[in-house]
Design an enzyme around this catalytic site. Structure first.
Site, short mmCIF file in Angstrom:
data_model
loop_
_atom_site.label_atom_id
_atom_site.label_comp_id
_atom_site.label_asym_id
_atom_site.label_seq_id
_atom_site.Cartn_x
_atom_site.Cartn_y
_atom_site.Cartn_z
N GLU A 205 -0.90 -4.25 2.20
CA GLU A 205 -1.22 -5.01 3.43
C GLU A 205 -2.04 -6.26 3.09
O GLU A 205 -2.91 -6.67 3.86
CB GLU A 205 -1.93 -4.10 4.45
N GLU A 309 4.71 2.22 5.27
CA GLU A 309 3.80 2.82 6.25
C GLU A 309 4.26 2.39 7.63
O GLU A 309 4.58 1.23 7.84
CB GLU A 309 2.36 2.29 6.11
#
Ligand code: BMA
Length: 385
Positions: A205, A309
């Site tokens: 991320e 995710e």
């Protein structure tokens, strides 16, 4: 005469000593501590050209299976669920649909302690990773590491990357943290001595601002240097050859944003995506296009694509599994070609991303399980052959 004879004898002794010395040195340099590292190339596909046979097989099988199915994954699935903690054999996913996930997520944040940042004991974690592998499952590992400069947590986004790169003030202390991770990874061995392949997902991320490796805390050059340094340290210094490397930008379907911070195809095996915006069916095309983009890029670059995710906290829609997640996976012919989709952890009734028995979305999860596209443990071919 006597003098000449003893001179000859001396010459012979000197010769013998020289020969012994020469072979002694030679033997030392081929088997001693300076022994050359293994350099027999095993493949041209992966970041690691010395990868083990099982690791290469895992990658090829992920490429293959992504043509027809999407594996389901769940973070910390075997460690705990809603209302239970570390009970052998348990899994919220299995208790809802009768089958274990195909992919298991784990995290090495707080590697310097006995348990990770969410309380999962590292010794038990190793056991669960090996257990999952023995049943044919796949393991992926993220690293919510503490800020190496401030010692704050992963969310402390004070600048740190610039200080831990080679030649910088915190470089050697950061390598000590990487040594702990390498030691953990080296312990992942099956009973017959095979290293259990794992998909490592460092510095995830990174297109967001929240972490010390995110966009507000380091330049793209610093990020890429951090990634390369980490891969080279594990691969070349620790000689770990059972690792596939996955990168995971977040919430974007733009190719430009996706590859803005990207260390290069030589350093990445898996094009991942973390996506947490699937809170309305109007977001289905957004995620669908993102999956299409990474699947096409993976195809072009000889990689694997994955939804590394996803989830919505508390799964607040009873049809989330089919009308949100499955609809996104089935957005078009390309979006279906991702290898797996992993939902985050089931910590409590207030913080869970998977189903659990009695939850409102559980019946819909069973439909998701029964869909021909989704792959759980019982559907898996041997991924390591
Ligand atoms: C976040 C939350 C946190 C957790 C972290 C690392 O998304 O689930 O509670 O500590 O992930 O697993």
């Amino acid at each position: 005469m006597v003098n000449a004879m003893s001179q000859n004898r001396n010459m012979i002794y000197i010769g013998i000593i020289f020969i012994l010395f020469f072979f002694g040195c030679h033997r030392d340099s081929s088997t001693g501590p300076n022994e050359k590292k293994t350099t027999t190339k095993t493949n041209d596909l992966l970041v690691d050209t010395l990868a083990t046979a099982e690791t290469i097989a895992l990658f090829k099988n992920l490429q293959q299976i992504s043509q027809t199915g999407v594996l389901f994954g769940h973070q910390d699935d075997l460690a705990y669920g809603v209302g239970w903690w570390a009970e052998a054999g348990r899994s919220d996913v299995r208790e809802v649909c009768g089958d274990y996930p195909a992919v298991y997520g784990w995290d090495l944040g707080d590697i310097q302690k006995e348990a990770n940042l969410d309380g999962v004991n590292f010794t038990q974690m190793k056991g669960w990773i090996i257990e999952a592998y023995n049943r044919g499952g796949i393991n992926t590992i993220s690293m919510h590491l503490d800020n190496p400069v401030t010692q704050g947590d992963a969310w402390d986004n004070s600048p740190a990357v610039r200080y831990i790169l080679p030649g910088q003030s915190r470089h050697s202390s950061y390598l000590k943290t990487l040594d702990l991770i390498a030691a953990f990874l080296k312990d992942l061995k099956s009973s017959n001595g095979i290293f259990v392949p794992v998909i490592l997902r460092p510095y995830h991320e990174h297109t967001q601002t929240w972490s010390w490796w995110g966009t507000s805390s380091c330049t793209k050059e610093e990020y890429n240097a951090l990634w390369k340094m980490t891969v080279e340290y594990f691969r070349d210094e620790h000689e770990l050859h059972h690792i596939l490397y996955a990168i995971s930008p977040q919430d974007t379907n733009s190719e430009t944003v996706y590859f803005e911070r990207y260390p290069g195809d030589d350093y990445v095996d898996i094009l991942g995506l973390d996506y947490y915006q699937l809170w309305s069916t109007s977001r289905v095309p957004h995620l669908g296009k993102a999956l299409e983009m990474i699947a096409k890029q993976a195809d072009l670059r000889g990689k694997v694509a994955a939804l590394t995710e996803t989830g919505v906290e508390k799964v607040p829609y009873t049809d989330w599994w089919t009308n949100y997640l499955l609809a996104s996976l089935k957005y078009n012919e390309s979006s279906r070609k991702i290898a797996w989709a992993l939902v985050w952890r089931n910590a409590s009734t207030d913080h869970h991303f998977g189903p659990y028995p009695g939850h409102g979305s559980a019946p819909d999860f069973v439909k998701f399980y029964n869909d021909p596209l989704t792959v759980f443990e019982k559907d898996l071919p041997d991924m390591y052959q």
